[in-house]
Design a protein around this motif. Structure first.
Motif, PDB file in Angstrom:
ATOM      1  N   ALA A   1      -9.172  41.229 -20.999  1.00  0.00           N
ATOM      2  CA  ALA A   1      -9.572  41.070 -19.604  1.00  0.00           C
ATOM      3  C   ALA A   1      -8.385  40.774 -18.710  1.00  0.00           C
ATOM      4  O   ALA A   1      -8.343  41.221 -17.553  1.00  0.00           O
ATOM      5  CB  ALA A   1     -10.622  39.964 -19.490  1.00  0.00           C
TER       6      ALA A   1
ATOM      7  N   ARG B   1      -6.635  43.920 -18.116  1.00  0.00           N
ATOM      8  CA  ARG B   1      -7.577  44.936 -17.645  1.00  0.00           C
ATOM      9  C   ARG B   1      -7.451  46.225 -18.457  1.00  0.00           C
ATOM     10  O   ARG B   1      -7.295  47.324 -17.913  1.00  0.00           O
ATOM     11  CB  ARG B   1      -7.396  45.218 -16.166  1.00  0.00           C
ATOM     12  CG  ARG B   1      -7.785  44.065 -15.260  1.00  0.00           C
ATOM     13  CD  ARG B   1      -7.600  44.425 -13.800  1.00  0.00           C
ATOM     14  NE  ARG B   1      -7.921  43.320 -12.915  1.00  0.00           N
ATOM     15  CZ  ARG B   1      -7.674  43.306 -11.614  1.00  0.00           C
ATOM     16  NH1 ARG B   1      -7.098  44.363 -11.033  1.00  0.00           N
ATOM     17  NH2 ARG B   1      -7.982  42.266 -10.871  1.00  0.00           N
TER      18      ARG B   1
ATOM     19  N   TYR C   1     -16.896  40.673 -17.998  1.00  0.00           N
ATOM     20  CA  TYR C   1     -15.649  40.285 -17.333  1.00  0.00           C
ATOM     21  C   TYR C   1     -15.564  40.825 -15.905  1.00  0.00           C
ATOM     22  O   TYR C   1     -14.524  40.682 -15.242  1.00  0.00           O
ATOM     23  CB  TYR C   1     -14.449  40.812 -18.133  1.00  0.00           C
ATOM     24  CG  TYR C   1     -14.402  40.319 -19.556  1.00  0.00           C
ATOM     25  CD1 TYR C   1     -13.935  39.042 -19.865  1.00  0.00           C
ATOM     26  CD2 TYR C   1     -14.841  41.121 -20.601  1.00  0.00           C
ATOM     27  CE1 TYR C   1     -13.900  38.586 -21.180  1.00  0.00           C
ATOM     28  CE2 TYR C   1     -14.811  40.677 -21.916  1.00  0.00           C
ATOM     29  CZ  TYR C   1     -14.333  39.406 -22.190  1.00  0.00           C
ATOM     30  OH  TYR C   1     -14.300  38.957 -23.499  1.00  0.00           O
ATOM     31  N   GLY C   2     -16.628  41.445 -15.418  1.00  0.00           N
ATOM     32  CA  GLY C   2     -16.594  42.045 -14.090  1.00  0.00           C
ATOM     33  C   GLY C   2     -15.724  43.273 -14.016  1.00  0.00           C
ATOM     34  O   GLY C   2     -15.257  43.658 -12.939  1.00  0.00           O
ATOM     35  N   LEU C   3     -15.509  43.923 -15.159  1.00  0.00           N
ATOM     36  CA  LEU C   3     -14.651  45.098 -15.229  1.00  0.00           C
ATOM     37  C   LEU C   3     -15.478  46.336 -15.554  1.00  0.00           C
ATOM     38  O   LEU C   3     -16.490  46.254 -16.243  1.00  0.00           O
ATOM     39  CB  LEU C   3     -13.570  44.896 -16.294  1.00  0.00           C
ATOM     40  CG  LEU C   3     -12.613  43.731 -16.052  1.00  0.00           C
ATOM     41  CD1 LEU C   3     -11.715  43.499 -17.263  1.00  0.00           C
ATOM     42  CD2 LEU C   3     -11.761  43.997 -14.806  1.00  0.00           C
TER      43      LEU C   3
ATOM     44  N   TYR D   1     -11.215  48.551 -14.467  1.00  0.00           N
ATOM     45  CA  TYR D   1     -11.127  48.344 -13.017  1.00  0.00           C
ATOM     46  C   TYR D   1     -12.063  47.231 -12.574  1.00  0.00           C
ATOM     47  O   TYR D   1     -13.186  47.114 -13.092  1.00  0.00           O
ATOM     48  CB  TYR D   1     -11.450  49.659 -12.299  1.00  0.00           C
ATOM     49  CG  TYR D   1     -10.441  50.731 -12.622  1.00  0.00           C
ATOM     50  CD1 TYR D   1      -9.264  50.824 -11.902  1.00  0.00           C
ATOM     51  CD2 TYR D   1     -10.635  51.593 -13.697  1.00  0.00           C
ATOM     52  CE1 TYR D   1      -8.313  51.787 -12.217  1.00  0.00           C
ATOM     53  CE2 TYR D   1      -9.683  52.549 -14.030  1.00  0.00           C
ATOM     54  CZ  TYR D   1      -8.521  52.637 -13.282  1.00  0.00           C
ATOM     55  OH  TYR D   1      -7.571  53.577 -13.612  1.00  0.00           O
ATOM     56  N   PRO D   2     -11.604  46.401 -11.626  1.00  0.00           N
ATOM     57  CA  PRO D   2     -12.423  45.263 -11.163  1.00  0.00           C
ATOM     58  C   PRO D   2     -13.558  45.729 -10.259  1.00  0.00           C
ATOM     59  O   PRO D   2     -13.504  45.604  -9.031  1.00  0.00           O
ATOM     60  CB  PRO D   2     -11.413  44.392 -10.419  1.00  0.00           C
ATOM     61  CG  PRO D   2     -10.377  45.353  -9.920  1.00  0.00           C
ATOM     62  CD  PRO D   2     -10.275  46.430 -10.968  1.00  0.00           C
TER      63      PRO D   2
ATOM     64  N   PRO E   1     -17.315  44.894 -10.326  1.00  0.00           N
ATOM     65  CA  PRO E   1     -18.500  44.237 -10.893  1.00  0.00           C
ATOM     66  C   PRO E   1     -19.811  44.828 -10.389  1.00  0.00           C
ATOM     67  O   PRO E   1     -20.820  44.803 -11.088  1.00  0.00           O
ATOM     68  CB  PRO E   1     -18.342  42.786 -10.465  1.00  0.00           C
ATOM     69  CG  PRO E   1     -17.468  42.835  -9.242  1.00  0.00           C
ATOM     70  CD  PRO E   1     -16.547  44.001  -9.446  1.00  0.00           C
TER      71      PRO E   1
END
Length: 462
Positions: A106, A109, A129-131, A211-212, A214
């Motif tokens: 995480a 990334r 992980y919001g990814l 990629y972030p 979420p």
């Protein structure tokens, strides 16, 4: 049945049993199940089927096959198995379904996935992980095949093809060596693998960027298909001008009355625009306003967890018999809209389950400087026709209708192919420019001069 000329090779192939824990020869009770691809419309009958458990067993299978005078065809789930059909009498089908590990870093990334991992495996692992991954429209597509062939997903107009988010590839080459290719090692091979398909070895693991993201503003707009002539022209014009933050698909669906299909659309013929917008609610609503002005009977667009997008397209899961055809379109003028509707719309007589146009452009039309062999897709739209082929008669009819759709759209086609959506044998040269094609053939000659590996879309050694 296997031809008499291959019997000596099959006798030698029995040595494969020592190379990994699960090998099936044609006379074995488990052979018919082992050789079955995801797309069960196609009948592949190889000399043997091997299910290695790890990279070491992959290397053992490759060495044993080469020693027996056999070739090797790597295959994950087998969505694109139709391109591999033909004479496989001297081929070991190497299935990677037992290699499914997913590891997420995480902080960096990135994710590392083994060769048999499906997109749903990676989506479930990265979402906490919001990814987000650059997955496609189907949860049970194999990550490796999708990525090696390009990889077109819901974030592609913003972030490009998945192949160009791959940061490292682990593979077994023709001499049985285990190799890692990345930006600093085996750089020509690394370039070729990112878009050149399964021609260069057996990939055992991939690493790629996350990629972030979420959440995304995603969903679908639905109309009865009698309104297709009103909706498609608006979408076709809007799609070309839309910002990179949005990626959508226009589909004409003729849905069966299956209980798993939601009641509002079960057994109906409908028009669907679905997709995702990487923007806040207000901006996303403004982007979609020209489509919403057409008054859809169903509008599900809202901010949702990005993990839900892996099933947004409602693609069938599990083994399915299907036939299809596709092409890349340079544009969709008014005459192109009319041609599409004449071939697949309400008055066409077509029985295709789905006639689809995917929105391209954006980042997909801008090659990145560090991209691999497929840096972009040539066109504004990807056209795809598909139907279920549960019987030979359905397969023949569906193949004809999918081909007729491609033919109807040929005046607007670019002449290039996107091989991930080319599910029958085709000349792989049509997917690349001349410079890239020559370079790919040179890499193939360097890593597999004896032509050991069999890909569904083969690139021959130079």
């Amino acid at each position: 049945m296997t031809s008499d000329s291959t019997l000596p090779k099959l006798a030698d192939a029995s040595a494969l049993r020592d190379s990994c824990g699960a090998v099936h020869l044609p006379d074995d009770p488990g052979y018919d199940v082992a050789r079955m691809p995801w797309n069960v419309a196609f009948d592949q009958r190889p000399a043997a089927v091997a299910y290695p458990a790890d990279a070491s067993e992959v290397a053992s299978v490759v060495r044993a096959a080469a020693a027996a005078g056999l070739r090797v065809a790597p295959q994950g789930p087998g969505h694109n198995a139709g391109a591999l059909t033909g004479d496989l009498d001297d081929v070991v089908l190497l299935r990677t379904a037992g290699m499914t590990g997913v590891t997420v870093d995480a902080g960096a990334r990135t994710a590392r996935v083994e060769a048999g991992a499906l997109w749903l495996d990676a989506v479930d692992a990265t979402a906490p992980y919001g990814l987000a991954t650059l997955h496609g429209s189907s949860p049970d597509v194999g990550i490796v095949g999708y990525s090696l062939g390009g990889g077109l997903g819901w974030y592609a107009r913003e972030l490009g093809l998945q192949a160009n988010s791959v940061t490292a590839v682990e593979l077994v080459t023709a001499d049985g060596s285990q190799v890692r290719a990345d930006a600093g090692h085996e750089t020509e091979l690394f370039w070729a693998l990112r878009g050149g398909g399964g021609n260069f070895g057996v990939v055992t693991a991939l690493e790629f960027r996350l990629y972030p993201i979420p959440t995304a503003y995603a969903g679908m707009l639905v109309w009865d298909w009698t309104l297709a002539a009103r909706v498609l022209p608006r979408w076709a014009e809007w799609a070309v001008e839309a910002p990179d933050a949005v990626a959508t698909s226009f589909r004409i669906l003729q849905l069966p009355p299956f209980p798993e299909i939601p009641e509002p659309v079960r057994g109906r013929q409908i028009v669907v625009i679905n997709g995702a917008v990487l923007a806040d609610d207000a901006r996303a609503a403004a982007i979609l306003e020209p489509l919403r002005d057409l008054g859809p009977e169903l509008d599900t667009f809202a901010t949702v967890p990005s993990a839900s997008l892996v099933r947004l397209h409602m693609d069938p899961e599990g083994p399915t018999p299907a036939v299809s055809d596709s092409s890349l379109l340079a544009g969709l003028p008014a005459a192109g809209v009319d041609a599409f509707l004449a071939a697949a719309g309400p008055d066409s007589g077509s029985s295709l389950l789905m006639a689809e146009l995917r929105q391209l452009g954006g980042a997909l039309s801008r090659p990145q400087p560090d991209a691999g062999a497929l840096p972009m897709l040539d066109g504004q739209f990807l056209q795809f026709g598909v139907t279920i082929a549960a019987t030979p008669e359905q397969a023949a009819q569906g193949t004809l209708e999918a081909r007729n759709l491609v033919t109807a759209m040929s005046p607007y086609a670019t002449g290039t192919k996107y091989l991930n959506f080319t599910e029958t044998p085709a000349d792989a040269r049509t997917a690349y420019g001349e410079t890239a094609w020559s370079r790919l053939r040179a890499v193939r000659s360097a890593v597999d001069p004896g032509d050991l590996f069999v890909a569904n879309h083969p690139i021959p050694p130079a």
